[in-house]
Each structure stands twice: as structure tokens, then as C-alpha cells.
Design a protein around this motif. Structure first.
Motif, PDB file in Angstrom:
ATOM      1  N   VAL A 225     -11.270 -61.731 -22.361  1.00  0.00           N
ATOM      2  CA  VAL A 225     -12.581 -62.394 -22.419  1.00  0.00           C
ATOM      3  C   VAL A 225     -12.171 -63.772 -22.333  1.00  0.00           C
ATOM      4  CG1 VAL A 225     -13.875 -60.615 -23.474  1.00  0.00           C
ATOM      5  CG2 VAL A 225     -12.517 -62.184 -25.022  1.00  0.00           C
ATOM      6  N   HIS A 226     -13.192 -64.800 -21.708  1.00  0.00           N
ATOM      7  CA  HIS A 226     -12.879 -66.096 -21.485  1.00  0.00           C
ATOM      8  C   HIS A 226     -14.130 -67.003 -21.848  1.00  0.00           C
ATOM      9  CE1 HIS A 226     -10.869 -68.972 -18.412  1.00  0.00           C
ATOM     10  NE2 HIS A 226     -10.718 -69.708 -19.640  1.00  0.00           N
ATOM     11  N   PRO A 227     -14.436 -67.300 -23.216  1.00  0.00           N
ATOM     12  CA  PRO A 227     -15.546 -68.101 -23.740  1.00  0.00           C
ATOM     13  C   PRO A 227     -14.973 -69.484 -23.573  1.00  0.00           C
ATOM     14  CG  PRO A 227     -14.138 -67.295 -25.598  1.00  0.00           C
ATOM     15  CD  PRO A 227     -13.476 -66.736 -24.409  1.00  0.00           C
ATOM     16  N   SER A 228     -15.993 -70.262 -23.997  1.00  0.00           N
ATOM     17  CA  SER A 228     -16.018 -71.662 -24.097  1.00  0.00           C
ATOM     18  C   SER A 228     -15.290 -72.178 -25.493  1.00  0.00           C
ATOM     19  CB  SER A 228     -17.210 -72.565 -23.992  1.00  0.00           C
ATOM     20  OG  SER A 228     -18.074 -72.170 -25.141  1.00  0.00           O
ATOM     21  N   LYS A 229     -14.540 -73.334 -25.375  1.00  0.00           N
ATOM     22  CA  LYS A 229     -13.947 -73.667 -26.806  1.00  0.00           C
ATOM     23  C   LYS A 229     -14.601 -73.950 -27.693  1.00  0.00           C
ATOM     24  CE  LYS A 229     -14.641 -78.542 -25.081  1.00  0.00           C
ATOM     25  NZ  LYS A 229     -13.829 -79.645 -24.406  1.00  0.00           N
ATOM     26  N   GLN A 230     -15.918 -74.092 -27.606  1.00  0.00           N
ATOM     27  CA  GLN A 230     -16.844 -74.438 -28.555  1.00  0.00           C
ATOM     28  C   GLN A 230     -17.427 -73.150 -29.401  1.00  0.00           C
ATOM     29  OE1 GLN A 230     -17.629 -75.203 -25.652  1.00  0.00           O
ATOM     30  NE2 GLN A 230     -18.218 -77.603 -25.555  1.00  0.00           N
ATOM     31  N   SER A 231     -17.490 -72.016 -28.757  1.00  0.00           N
ATOM     32  CA  SER A 231     -17.536 -70.632 -29.272  1.00  0.00           C
ATOM     33  C   SER A 231     -16.454 -69.841 -29.847  1.00  0.00           C
ATOM     34  CB  SER A 231     -18.415 -69.878 -28.190  1.00  0.00           C
ATOM     35  OG  SER A 231     -17.596 -69.599 -27.276  1.00  0.00           O
ATOM     36  N   VAL A 232     -15.006 -70.358 -29.763  1.00  0.00           N
ATOM     37  CA  VAL A 232     -14.073 -69.693 -30.297  1.00  0.00           C
ATOM     38  C   VAL A 232     -13.780 -70.060 -31.741  1.00  0.00           C
ATOM     39  CG1 VAL A 232     -11.512 -69.107 -29.920  1.00  0.00           C
ATOM     40  CG2 VAL A 232     -13.038 -69.537 -27.966  1.00  0.00           C
ATOM     41  N   THR A 233     -13.591 -68.915 -32.479  1.00  0.00           N
ATOM     42  CA  THR A 233     -13.129 -69.093 -33.962  1.00  0.00           C
ATOM     43  C   THR A 233     -12.017 -68.087 -34.005  1.00  0.00           C
ATOM     44  OG1 THR A 233     -14.519 -67.122 -34.524  1.00  0.00           O
ATOM     45  CG2 THR A 233     -15.581 -69.468 -34.633  1.00  0.00           C
ATOM     46  N   ALA A 234     -11.294 -68.332 -35.223  1.00  0.00           N
ATOM     47  CA  ALA A 234     -10.266 -67.503 -35.531  1.00  0.00           C
ATOM     48  C   ALA A 234     -10.664 -66.040 -35.800  1.00  0.00           C
ATOM     49  CB  ALA A 234      -9.436 -67.986 -36.885  1.00  0.00           C
ATOM     50  N   GLN A 235     -11.897 -65.898 -36.235  1.00  0.00           N
ATOM     51  CA  GLN A 235     -12.234 -64.380 -36.464  1.00  0.00           C
ATOM     52  C   GLN A 235     -12.721 -63.618 -35.072  1.00  0.00           C
ATOM     53  OE1 GLN A 235     -12.770 -62.584 -39.180  1.00  0.00           O
ATOM     54  NE2 GLN A 235     -12.885 -60.947 -37.906  1.00  0.00           N
ATOM     55  N   TYR A 236     -13.261 -64.663 -34.174  1.00  0.00           N
ATOM     56  CA  TYR A 236     -13.452 -63.919 -32.701  1.00  0.00           C
ATOM     57  C   TYR A 236     -12.274 -63.494 -32.066  1.00  0.00           C
ATOM     58  CZ  TYR A 236     -15.506 -63.084 -28.399  1.00  0.00           C
ATOM     59  OH  TYR A 236     -16.409 -62.533 -27.427  1.00  0.00           O
ATOM     60  N   VAL A 237     -11.137 -64.389 -32.353  1.00  0.00           N
ATOM     61  CA  VAL A 237     -10.086 -64.229 -31.692  1.00  0.00           C
ATOM     62  C   VAL A 237      -9.472 -62.715 -32.292  1.00  0.00           C
ATOM     63  CG1 VAL A 237      -7.453 -64.886 -31.604  1.00  0.00           C
ATOM     64  CG2 VAL A 237      -9.356 -66.535 -31.214  1.00  0.00           C
ATOM     65  N   ARG A 238      -9.684 -62.644 -33.398  1.00  0.00           N
ATOM     66  CA  ARG A 238      -9.266 -61.520 -34.505  1.00  0.00           C
ATOM     67  C   ARG A 238      -9.882 -60.214 -33.679  1.00  0.00           C
ATOM     68  NH1 ARG A 238      -8.355 -64.920 -38.759  1.00  0.00           N
ATOM     69  NH2 ARG A 238     -10.493 -64.713 -39.648  1.00  0.00           N
ATOM     70  N   TYR A 248      -8.877 -66.056 -23.719  1.00  0.00           N
ATOM     71  CA  TYR A 248      -8.737 -67.273 -23.039  1.00  0.00           C
ATOM     72  C   TYR A 248      -9.689 -68.348 -23.785  1.00  0.00           C
ATOM     73  CZ  TYR A 248      -6.023 -64.519 -19.830  1.00  0.00           C
ATOM     74  OH  TYR A 248      -5.183 -63.656 -19.496  1.00  0.00           O
ATOM     75  N   ALA A 249      -9.665 -69.585 -23.652  1.00  0.00           N
ATOM     76  CA  ALA A 249     -10.589 -70.464 -23.795  1.00  0.00           C
ATOM     77  C   ALA A 249     -10.686 -71.572 -22.760  1.00  0.00           C
ATOM     78  CB  ALA A 249     -10.494 -71.375 -25.274  1.00  0.00           C
ATOM     79  N   TYR A 250     -11.805 -72.001 -22.429  1.00  0.00           N
ATOM     80  CA  TYR A 250     -12.208 -73.193 -21.479  1.00  0.00           C
ATOM     81  C   TYR A 250     -12.700 -74.214 -22.178  1.00  0.00           C
ATOM     82  CZ  TYR A 250     -16.870 -71.368 -20.208  1.00  0.00           C
ATOM     83  OH  TYR A 250     -18.168 -71.201 -20.437  1.00  0.00           O
ATOM     84  N   THR A 251     -12.829 -75.522 -21.603  1.00  0.00           N
ATOM     85  CA  THR A 251     -11.840 -76.142 -20.580  1.00  0.00           C
ATOM     86  C   THR A 251     -11.418 -77.344 -21.565  1.00  0.00           C
ATOM     87  OG1 THR A 251     -13.063 -75.780 -18.491  1.00  0.00           O
ATOM     88  CG2 THR A 251     -11.416 -77.611 -18.552  1.00  0.00           C
ATOM     89  N   ILE A 252     -10.238 -77.404 -22.021  1.00  0.00           N
ATOM     90  CA  ILE A 252      -9.683 -78.189 -23.158  1.00  0.00           C
ATOM     91  C   ILE A 252      -8.281 -79.133 -22.544  1.00  0.00           C
ATOM     92  CG2 ILE A 252      -8.209 -78.015 -25.380  1.00  0.00           C
ATOM     93  CD1 ILE A 252      -9.859 -74.673 -24.152  1.00  0.00           C
ATOM     94  N   ASN A 253      -8.890 -80.262 -22.871  1.00  0.00           N
ATOM     95  CA  ASN A 253      -7.995 -81.372 -22.163  1.00  0.00           C
ATOM     96  C   ASN A 253      -7.456 -82.375 -23.223  1.00  0.00           C
ATOM     97  OD1 ASN A 253      -8.205 -80.805 -19.459  1.00  0.00           O
ATOM     98  ND2 ASN A 253     -10.279 -81.426 -19.539  1.00  0.00           N
ATOM     99  N   ASP A 254      -7.652 -82.146 -24.651  1.00  0.00           N
ATOM    100  CA  ASP A 254      -7.162 -83.008 -25.592  1.00  0.00           C
ATOM    101  C   ASP A 254      -6.348 -82.136 -26.598  1.00  0.00           C
ATOM    102  OD1 ASP A 254      -8.914 -82.337 -28.488  1.00  0.00           O
ATOM    103  OD2 ASP A 254     -10.053 -81.866 -26.763  1.00  0.00           O
TER     104      ASP A 254
END
Length: 283
Positions: A225-238, A248-254
């Protein structure tokens, strides 16, 4: 049977047991975990070269991206081209070249017309003359760079025959249908499933954030699954890892956001700056 490939094990361990940085041992542990994280070059190395061009794909390869992401749409005469937007106005000189073809949608122009456009000058003068590539040209460039391809189907419901043409093209080159070298993703999940039905060896990824119940269905035809960076939490990864899905997570430049997501245990990060993520991954 569902496609139950385990996510990258080290990243999964990070999700199950968040790291606490405490001296050299913890730092070594971080480096081992992060070493498995996939560097996904967003439209190529698009911070440094015009997006979705061969120049951006070559540069992403030089920056040692693991996957090079690109966007696919279909021309009026049924060719697959690499363009993000529905129209060609933002990234080409189509208004000047074809003033009478407003609103300049990809689906309203032929491949011959699109190939006349300058897709590089908007970014920097030195890229003048870059063209909109076909999917075949893009895949050849990515293959030469020894990277994997992440192909996003943009609004596939607007392009009759797009999925069929994609499958036919991939079948003509067995390189892309072996060893998980190519992944297809889309916000329109049923098209990911359609490609999987036709080519089970091609990996599938659903863009967006399926909820916990939807994750069970997704795993039948996708590996990630490929969500936006704002919607990713540690729990969701688990949650994703417990259902044998990579995340995966998008789009991160910092750097700060990259570090946070790495600590969550994501399996890949999509970035315009693959060189930055490479440096972090190296520790």
C-alpha cells in the motif's frame, strides 16, 4: 490463494519494536533496519531534472534509486506515454506549439504531436529539447540504469484499452515480468487487480490508505500500500505488516520526515531527492 509475500523483514521488525537510540549498538541496529528501505525516485530525480523525462530517470539511476516511479497516460491514437497531468500545459510548450488544441489533454493529441513538444525548458534551460517519453522508452532507460520500475496508471478509467496495451507491452519483454522488476500502482485499485489477473508476476501496489478491513482484500492482488506521508502512523505500518503487506509513503523531501517514517518501519519512501534518502540509508 492470496499473494502473501512478507514485507522486508528488517523494516517489519522496526515496526514491531521501535528503536531507541542509545549508543553505538542502537545506531548499528538503525543502519541494519534502514538498509532494507526502498528508495523510490518520484517521477525520476525530479528535484534535479524535469519530471517524467529520460533525463530524470537516468539521474535517478545515477543516484542509486531502487525503484523509479513514473506516470502513464494514453494518447489519442492509443500509445502509452509518460505524463503526470491530464493536460500537457504545465510541463511542455504545448500552448505555443498547438494553440488551437485547447485544453491540451493527453488523450486529445497523437503521439506524433506530443513528440514535437519540449518537456524540459520549463524546468531549466539546459534541458531544452527533452521530450515526453513513451512507456517503452522509459522502461529501456530504467533497465539500462539497473533499477526497478514503479508504473502508476493515471486515471485509467479515462483511457479505454490502457490496461490491455500495458499488459501486451510487458508480455513482449519478459525482463519486466520476472524477478519482481516492475510494480503497477494506481488510485483506481481495480486496474491494479486487472493487471495482476493478467500478469501475476508483476507486483501490485494500491495508492491511498485502505482501512484495516480493506487491507484484507487488497492483499489478494497487491503486495504493498502507498499512502501519503500525512496519513502514515506507526500503528498503520504495523497493521499493514500484520496483513503481509509492505508499506511505502509519498512524497518526502525533508530529512526529518524521512527519519520519522524510517522509525515507523516503512518499507519504501517516495522522494524527489533520492540522493538524500541514500545518504540517510547509509547512516
Amino acid at each position: 490463494m492470496p499473494r502473501l509475500r512478507a514485507p522486508i523483514f528488517l523494516a517489519g521488525l522496526a515496526a514491531l519494536a521501535p528503536l531507541v537510540v542509545a549508543g553505538p549498538a542502537a545506531a548499528d541496529r538503525e543502519r541494519r533496519v534502514w538498509a532494507g528501505v526502498q528508495i523510490i525516485a518520484h517521477r525520476g530525480a525530479s528535484a534535479y531534472a524535469p519530471e517524467n523525462t529520460l533525463a530524470a530517470f537516468r539521474l535517478a539511476g545515477q543516484m542509486r534509486a531502487d525503484l523509479i516511479e513514473l506516470d502513464v497516460r494514453q494518447t489519442k491514437d492509443g500509445h502509452l506515454v509518460v505524463v503526470h497531468d491530464r493536460t500537457l500545459t504545465r510541463t511542455t510548450d504545448v500552448k505555443r506549439r498547438f494553440p488551437k488544441l485547447k485544453p491540451w489533454r493527453v488523450r486529445d493529441l497523437t503521439l506524433k504531436q506530443i513528440k514535437k513538444l519540449d518537456a524540459g525548458s520549463w524546468f531549466a534551460r539546459r534541458y531544452k529539447g527533452e521530450r515526453v517519453p513513451t512507456l517503452a522508452e522509459a522502461l529501456r532507460t530504467i533497465k539500462a540504469a539497473r533499477a526497478k520500475a514503479l508504473v502508476e496508471l493515471k486515471n485509467p478509467e479515462e483511457y479505454p484499452g490502457l490496461t490491455r496495451r500495458l499488459v501486451a507491452q510487458l508480455e513482449d519483454d519478459p525482463y519486466w515480468t520476472s524477478y519482481e522488476r516492475l510494480t503497477v500502482q494506481s488510485f483506481s485499485w481495480r486496474y491494479v487487480k486487472a493487471v495482476n489477473d493478467a500478469l501475476p508476476a508483476v507486483r501490485g501496489t494500491v495508492l491511498g490508505r485502505p482501512d484495516s478491513a480493506e487491507l484484507f482484500g487488497v492483499r489478494w492482488y497487491a503486495e504493498a500500500v502507498h499512502p501519503s506521508k500525512q496519513s502514515v502512523t506507526a500503528q498503520y505500518v504495523r497493521d499493514a505488516h500484520q496483513r503481509w503487506l509492505e508499506i511505502y509513503a509519498y512524497t518526502i523531501n525533508d530529512e526529518d520526515t524521512m527519519l520519522r517514517l524510517l522509525e515507523y518501519g516503512v518499507d519504501g519512501i517516495t522522494t524527489d531527492r533520492p540522493d538524500l534518502l541514500w545518504d540517510l540509508r547509509q547512516g
